[in-house]
Design a protein around this motif. Sequence first.
Motif, PDB file in Angstrom:
ATOM      1  N   ARG A 102      73.673  45.114  17.062  1.00  0.00           N
ATOM      2  CA  ARG A 102      73.618  43.857  17.825  1.00  0.00           C
ATOM      3  C   ARG A 102      73.578  44.186  19.306  1.00  0.00           C
ATOM      4  O   ARG A 102      74.476  44.823  19.835  1.00  0.00           O
ATOM      5  CB  ARG A 102      74.812  42.976  17.530  1.00  0.00           C
ATOM      6  CG  ARG A 102      74.743  41.652  18.240  1.00  0.00           C
ATOM      7  CD  ARG A 102      75.803  40.642  17.917  1.00  0.00           C
ATOM      8  NE  ARG A 102      77.000  40.766  17.229  1.00  0.00           N
ATOM      9  CZ  ARG A 102      77.453  41.376  16.117  1.00  0.00           C
ATOM     10  NH1 ARG A 102      76.853  42.026  15.479  1.00  0.00           N
ATOM     11  NH2 ARG A 102      78.574  41.384  15.600  1.00  0.00           N
ATOM     12  N   ARG A 112      63.229  46.198  16.526  1.00  0.00           N
ATOM     13  CA  ARG A 112      62.358  46.462  15.366  1.00  0.00           C
ATOM     14  C   ARG A 112      61.812  47.888  15.425  1.00  0.00           C
ATOM     15  O   ARG A 112      61.758  48.592  14.417  1.00  0.00           O
ATOM     16  CB  ARG A 112      61.217  45.454  15.296  1.00  0.00           C
ATOM     17  CG  ARG A 112      61.626  44.112  14.729  1.00  0.00           C
ATOM     18  CD  ARG A 112      60.422  43.252  14.369  1.00  0.00           C
ATOM     19  NE  ARG A 112      59.461  43.125  15.449  1.00  0.00           N
ATOM     20  CZ  ARG A 112      59.413  42.116  16.322  1.00  0.00           C
ATOM     21  NH1 ARG A 112      60.273  41.132  16.229  1.00  0.00           N
ATOM     22  NH2 ARG A 112      58.495  42.086  17.260  1.00  0.00           N
ATOM     23  N   GLU A 166      70.305  39.778  20.237  1.00  0.00           N
ATOM     24  CA  GLU A 166      69.488  40.002  19.043  1.00  0.00           C
ATOM     25  C   GLU A 166      70.199  41.020  18.164  1.00  0.00           C
ATOM     26  O   GLU A 166      70.939  41.869  18.662  1.00  0.00           O
ATOM     27  CB  GLU A 166      68.104  40.536  19.413  1.00  0.00           C
ATOM     28  CG  GLU A 166      67.231  39.583  20.188  1.00  0.00           C
ATOM     29  CD  GLU A 166      66.687  38.435  19.357  1.00  0.00           C
ATOM     30  OE1 GLU A 166      66.669  38.538  18.112  1.00  0.00           O
ATOM     31  OE2 GLU A 166      66.286  37.435  19.964  1.00  0.00           O
ATOM     32  N   ARG A 183      63.908  41.945  20.967  1.00  0.00           N
ATOM     33  CA  ARG A 183      63.618  41.829  19.529  1.00  0.00           C
ATOM     34  C   ARG A 183      62.638  42.929  19.094  1.00  0.00           C
ATOM     35  O   ARG A 183      62.840  43.599  18.085  1.00  0.00           O
ATOM     36  CB  ARG A 183      63.061  40.436  19.236  1.00  0.00           C
ATOM     37  CG  ARG A 183      63.065  40.045  17.802  1.00  0.00           C
ATOM     38  CD  ARG A 183      62.772  38.556  17.550  1.00  0.00           C
ATOM     39  NE  ARG A 183      61.961  37.869  18.519  1.00  0.00           N
ATOM     40  CZ  ARG A 183      62.422  36.975  19.420  1.00  0.00           C
ATOM     41  NH1 ARG A 183      63.689  36.664  19.452  1.00  0.00           N
ATOM     42  NH2 ARG A 183      61.610  36.390  20.266  1.00  0.00           N
ATOM     43  N   ILE A 211      69.724  43.456  14.295  1.00  0.00           N
ATOM     44  CA  ILE A 211      68.857  43.925  13.220  1.00  0.00           C
ATOM     45  C   ILE A 211      69.691  44.822  12.312  1.00  0.00           C
ATOM     46  O   ILE A 211      70.613  45.494  12.769  1.00  0.00           O
ATOM     47  CB  ILE A 211      67.623  44.672  13.775  1.00  0.00           C
ATOM     48  CG1 ILE A 211      66.536  44.780  12.707  1.00  0.00           C
ATOM     49  CG2 ILE A 211      68.002  46.034  14.339  1.00  0.00           C
ATOM     50  CD1 ILE A 211      65.165  45.083  13.267  1.00  0.00           C
ATOM     51  N   ASP A 232      63.668  38.083  25.669  1.00  0.00           N
ATOM     52  CA  ASP A 232      64.034  37.900  24.262  1.00  0.00           C
ATOM     53  C   ASP A 232      63.064  38.653  23.349  1.00  0.00           C
ATOM     54  O   ASP A 232      63.484  39.371  22.434  1.00  0.00           O
ATOM     55  CB  ASP A 232      64.021  36.413  23.885  1.00  0.00           C
ATOM     56  CG  ASP A 232      65.046  35.608  24.644  1.00  0.00           C
ATOM     57  OD1 ASP A 232      64.998  35.613  25.888  1.00  0.00           O
ATOM     58  OD2 ASP A 232      65.886  34.970  23.999  1.00  0.00           O
ATOM     59  N   ARG A 233      61.775  38.479  23.597  1.00  0.00           N
ATOM     60  CA  ARG A 233      60.760  39.146  22.774  1.00  0.00           C
ATOM     61  C   ARG A 233      60.830  40.656  22.939  1.00  0.00           C
ATOM     62  O   ARG A 233      60.655  41.402  21.976  1.00  0.00           O
ATOM     63  CB  ARG A 233      59.362  38.620  23.110  1.00  0.00           C
ATOM     64  CG  ARG A 233      59.123  37.227  22.563  1.00  0.00           C
ATOM     65  CD  ARG A 233      57.662  36.818  22.635  1.00  0.00           C
ATOM     66  NE  ARG A 233      57.130  36.750  23.986  1.00  0.00           N
ATOM     67  CZ  ARG A 233      57.312  35.737  24.832  1.00  0.00           C
ATOM     68  NH1 ARG A 233      58.021  34.692  24.461  1.00  0.00           N
ATOM     69  NH2 ARG A 233      56.770  35.767  26.030  1.00  0.00           N
TER      70      ARG A 233
END
Length: 151
Positions: free
Chosen positions: A99, A129, A6, A125, A8, A121-122
């Motif tokens: 990353r 955030r 993931e 992520r 951001i 994964d969640r």
Amino acid sequence: MSTVEESIDVDVPVRVVYDQWATFEDFPQFMEGVEEVRQLDDRHAHWRTKIAGLSREFDTEIVERVPEERVAWRTTGESVKHTGTVDFEPLGAARTRVRMTMAFQPTGLAEKAADKLGMLDRQVRGDLRRFKRFIEDRGTGSGPRPASGGG
């Protein structure tokens, strides 16, 4: 082994982002399920986590540290098996792409089920955030700048 990647973008310079990420003791402030990270020395940390009701304690070793570019780690011991890297890419003077790549070996029925449901994964992520909000609200890293060179 399951792998998740993931990324951001944060509105903070790469130096500040790297310095904050290298302050492992702050992880509980933005990583869900991380109760404590205690830095043991320049390369080792002890973690206490509670994710989906499952408490774990484990140690990690920093296997690569390139200031303002990358931090890579692996767990030591037998209880938890995972490796990871966080890469930092400057996107200008005041913006950075973070990353994260993690590989995790689920053990037991609950972890295997959580893995199949995409919970890792969640989790990653969501942690990224929360890190974005944490670092942008703060504007500066909280820890001292780590020594340069490999870990």
